[in-house]
Scaffold this motif. Structure first.
Motif, mmCIF file in Angstrom:
data_model
loop_
_atom_site.group_PDB
_atom_site.id
_atom_site.type_symbol
_atom_site.label_atom_id
_atom_site.label_comp_id
_atom_site.label_asym_id
_atom_site.label_seq_id
_atom_site.Cartn_x
_atom_site.Cartn_y
_atom_site.Cartn_z
ATOM 1 N N GLN A 77 -8.402 4.644 3.886
ATOM 2 C CA GLN A 77 -8.759 3.600 2.920
ATOM 3 C C GLN A 77 -8.495 2.203 3.465
ATOM 4 O O GLN A 77 -9.294 1.303 3.286
ATOM 5 N N TYR A 78 -7.345 2.020 4.144
ATOM 6 C CA TYR A 78 -6.948 0.670 4.545
ATOM 7 C C TYR A 78 -7.023 0.416 6.051
ATOM 8 O O TYR A 78 -6.701 -0.671 6.505
ATOM 9 N N TYR A 79 -7.420 1.399 6.810
ATOM 10 C CA TYR A 79 -7.449 1.263 8.282
ATOM 11 C C TYR A 79 -6.114 0.792 8.822
ATOM 12 O O TYR A 79 -6.031 -0.039 9.700
ATOM 13 N N LYS A 80 -5.041 1.321 8.239
ATOM 14 C CA LYS A 80 -3.685 0.982 8.683
ATOM 15 C C LYS A 80 -3.076 2.204 9.363
ATOM 16 O O LYS A 80 -3.342 3.348 8.958
ATOM 17 N N VAL A 81 -2.234 1.964 10.380
ATOM 18 C CA VAL A 81 -1.634 3.076 11.120
ATOM 19 C C VAL A 81 -0.158 3.232 10.783
ATOM 20 O O VAL A 81 0.302 4.303 10.385
ATOM 21 N N TRP A 82 0.589 2.144 10.923
ATOM 22 C CA TRP A 82 2.053 2.240 10.782
ATOM 23 C C TRP A 82 2.479 2.660 9.396
ATOM 24 O O TRP A 82 3.341 3.523 9.240
ATOM 25 N N GLU A 83 1.893 2.042 8.369
ATOM 26 C CA GLU A 83 2.348 2.314 7.009
ATOM 27 C C GLU A 83 2.236 3.788 6.641
ATOM 28 O O GLU A 83 3.228 4.395 6.237
ATOM 29 N N PRO A 84 1.041 4.374 6.775
ATOM 30 C CA PRO A 84 0.945 5.783 6.353
ATOM 31 C C PRO A 84 1.757 6.734 7.248
ATOM 32 O O PRO A 84 2.483 7.574 6.739
ATOM 33 N N TYR A 85 1.634 6.555 8.548
ATOM 34 C CA TYR A 85 2.221 7.583 9.422
ATOM 35 C C TYR A 85 3.724 7.449 9.556
ATOM 36 O O TYR A 85 4.430 8.446 9.680
ATOM 37 N N LEU A 86 4.239 6.214 9.500
ATOM 38 C CA LEU A 86 5.699 6.068 9.512
ATOM 39 C C LEU A 86 6.295 6.603 8.222
ATOM 40 O O LEU A 86 7.349 7.240 8.230
ATOM 41 N N ILE B 285 0.836 -1.209 0.000
ATOM 42 C CA ILE B 285 0.000 0.000 0.000
ATOM 43 C C ILE B 285 0.869 1.257 0.000
ATOM 44 O O ILE B 285 0.469 2.297 -0.484
ATOM 45 N N ILE B 286 2.105 1.124 0.547
ATOM 46 C CA ILE B 286 3.013 2.271 0.453
ATOM 47 C C ILE B 286 3.404 2.506 -0.993
ATOM 48 O O ILE B 286 3.409 3.631 -1.476
ATOM 49 N N VAL B 287 3.690 1.393 -1.683
ATOM 50 C CA VAL B 287 4.042 1.514 -3.101
ATOM 51 C C VAL B 287 2.871 2.112 -3.888
ATOM 52 O O VAL B 287 3.039 2.998 -4.722
ATOM 53 N N GLU B 288 1.680 1.664 -3.540
ATOM 54 C CA GLU B 288 0.496 2.174 -4.241
ATOM 55 C C GLU B 288 0.339 3.682 -4.034
ATOM 56 O O GLU B 288 -0.008 4.422 -4.948
ATOM 57 N N TYR B 289 0.620 4.121 -2.823
ATOM 58 C CA TYR B 289 0.438 5.538 -2.500
ATOM 59 C C TYR B 289 1.666 6.392 -2.795
ATOM 60 O O TYR B 289 1.626 7.611 -2.637
ATOM 61 N N VAL C 27 -7.383 21.372 6.173
ATOM 62 C CA VAL C 27 -8.206 22.128 5.234
ATOM 63 C C VAL C 27 -7.978 21.607 3.809
ATOM 64 O O VAL C 27 -8.061 22.353 2.835
ATOM 65 N N THR C 28 -7.685 20.325 3.722
ATOM 66 C CA THR C 28 -7.556 19.584 2.456
ATOM 67 C C THR C 28 -6.554 20.165 1.470
ATOM 68 O O THR C 28 -6.760 20.116 0.270
ATOM 69 N N ALA C 29 -5.477 20.740 1.985
ATOM 70 C CA ALA C 29 -4.362 21.054 1.094
ATOM 71 C C ALA C 29 -3.617 19.737 0.884
ATOM 72 O O ALA C 29 -3.232 19.095 1.852
ATOM 73 N N PRO C 30 -3.417 19.299 -0.361
ATOM 74 C CA PRO C 30 -2.957 17.922 -0.608
ATOM 75 C C PRO C 30 -1.450 17.735 -0.351
ATOM 76 O O PRO C 30 -0.701 17.400 -1.254
ATOM 77 N N GLU C 31 -1.057 17.951 0.901
ATOM 78 C CA GLU C 31 0.352 17.773 1.233
ATOM 79 C C GLU C 31 0.553 16.376 1.855
ATOM 80 O O GLU C 31 -0.342 15.536 1.795
ATOM 81 N N ILE C 32 1.717 16.120 2.433
ATOM 82 C CA ILE C 32 2.071 14.768 2.878
ATOM 83 C C ILE C 32 1.014 14.163 3.804
ATOM 84 O O ILE C 32 0.534 13.047 3.591
ATOM 85 N N MET C 33 0.661 14.916 4.839
ATOM 86 C CA MET C 33 -0.264 14.352 5.832
ATOM 87 C C MET C 33 -1.663 14.113 5.252
ATOM 88 O O MET C 33 -2.387 13.218 5.686
#
Lengths: 218, 240
Positions: free
Chosen positions: A182-191, A7-11, A167-173
């Motif tokens: 989308q995936y209910y995952k914590v470590w992958e997106p936030y790390l 999912i990291i690769v996908e994103y 405020v939906t500025a499409p930055e990293i966070m």
């Protein structure tokens, strides 16, 4: 529940775009905030109390309230007031710039006031006007002393730009939160996000150290 | 050349200059002495409007510097000042220190300013230091650069505010020598100093200040060998 690299690769393309947006937000904030901060810092040093008071008020407000609140006020309140509709990216830049300007104003003021009075007196005694003395004698010296605290402020600003996701500025966070949603995952997106921020702040801090060294030897 | 009438200056409730009347003629070297806190430095700083004047008038070549209609920057450019702490600009080289005001205030060309600067550096014996930064100089060298920097504006009067007080004893002489040379060339000078030898040798007139007043003034030989006021006697007995 293993760590899912897929999912990291996908994103990854989105995170990359988000990184560019973060850099854009931060650079704009640094640039506008520095110019505005210089003006406000000089304004605060005006001898006339009445003329200086709006600048004091500005610094008090923007240092005394959370950036989070400022972003919301500007996004949902101020920008629509002028533009009819709002825009997360613009609102984030405005809020970051205005907020940074308050801190940078104080850095400028401290930098200028840390110089001995004799520098200004020597320049004036040679017949230079106040503006000439500022431009050729005071500011160049003050600027060298401002680099370390300015560097701190730039790094804080870079990290605080993450609040723009609200405020939906499409930055990293923004993309990390989308991934989480989308995936209910914590470590992958936030790390992933943490790692990108770390790379950005370390690069910035490296550049600042080099600038500092360069100015020291000059 | 300078005429001071009824000059008053206070810092808050502290009255530093009470009623100063003084006239300085062209080419005259006036040395101001007195105990610390007597107002000598403040008097000098008032002539240059580095302090705002509370009362009275200061005329430089007939122009009242306290008159707001007169351009203070223009008048300051005519009055050179040398400070106890040198106040060289540390971010500029020696020659850049000297060239800055002529370039920015008098709009002299780069070439002319450099030539003039090098000539003045030669005069104070520091031509080889033109491209050095002030921090690499000794105190005596710094002060000589500061004198050259002030001279670059071609001032009509030079003010010296304890120019040797921050120096190591062994370099005091080189600065005094430059000042003596300047006096011999006919520069009008007001010098606040503790160097009684300089006052005696170079001064045309010595002024003794105490408690915000000019207590006594006279030719150096007279004042040093035959002080009329008790306070002058007491001061001289301590420093001579």
């Amino acid at each position: 529940m293993g760590f899912n690299f897929n999912i990291i690769v996908e994103y990854a393309p989105f995170l990359l775009k988000g990184t560019l947006v973060t850099i854009g937000l931060s650079l704009s904030g640094i640039l506008i905030g520095t110019l505005l901060g210089l003006a406000i810092g000089l304004g605060k040093m005006v001898k006339n109390k009445w003329l200086a008071s709006p600048f004091h008020l500005y610094v008090t407000f923007f240092r005394g309230t959370p950036l989070f609140v400022q972003i919301l006020l500007i996004h949902f309140g101020v920008v629509p007031l002028f533009n009819g509709e709002t825009n997360g990216f613009a609102a984030a830049i405005i809020a970051l710039s205005l907020n940074a300007a308050a801190y940078i104003a104080e850095i400028f003021r401290a930098g200028i006031q840390s110089l001995e009075n004799g520098q200004m007196e020597a320049a004036r005694s040679l017949g230079m006007s106040n503006a000439q003395a500022m431009r050729h004698v005071i500011l160049p010296q003050a600027f060298t002393r401002m680099i370390p605290p300015l560097g701190n402020e730039f790094i804080v600003l870079l990290k605080e730009s993450s609040l723009a996701s609200i405020v939906t500025a499409p930055e990293i966070m923004y993309w990390a939160r989308a991934m989480n949603g989308q995936y209910y995952k914590v470590w992958e997106p936030y790390l992933s996000a943490a790692l990108i921020y770390l790379l950005l702040t370390m690069s910035l801090s490296y550049l600042l150290t080099r600038l500092e060294r360069r100015l020291e030897t000059a | 050349m300078i005429k001071i009438q009824g000059l008053k200056k206070s810092f808050g409730a502290n009255e530093v200059l009470k009623d100063i009347n003084l006239e300085i003629k062209p080419q005259e070297v006036v040395v101001v002495i007195g105990p610390s806190g007597s107002g000598k430095s403040t008097l000098l700083r008032c002539i240059n409007l580095l302090e705002t004047i509370c009362g009275g008038h200061v005329y430089i070549e007939g122009k009242d510097i306290t008159d707001k209609k007169n351009d203070i920057n223009k008048m300051r450019a005519e009055v050179g000042m040398v400070f106890q702490q040198f106040n060289l600009f540390p971010h500029k080289t020696v020659i850049e220190n000297i060239m800055m005001a002529p370039r920015k205030v008098r709009k002299v060309s780069e070439k002319a300013a450099r030539e003039k600067g090098m000539y003045l550096l030669g005069k104070v014996g520091l031509q080889e230091k033109a491209d050095a930064y002030p921090n690499s100089l000794s105190g005596g060298q710094k002060q000589r650069v500061a004198i050259a920097r002030a001279l670059a504006m071609e001032p009509k009067i030079m003010l010296f505010d304890e120019p040797t007080s921050a120096l190591d004893p062994e370099v005091v002489g080189e600065v005094l020598e430059v000042m003596k040379q300047l006096a011999l060339e006919g520069m009008t000078m007001v010098v606040v100093t503790h160097e009684m030898g300089f006052a005696r040798e170079v001064g045309d007139r010595v002024i003794f200040m105490d408690g915000g007043y000019i207590v006594e003034e006279n030719a150096p030989i007279e004042l040093f060998s035959n002080p009329r006021q008790d306070r002058t006697q007491a001061f001289l007995s301590k420093v001579l």
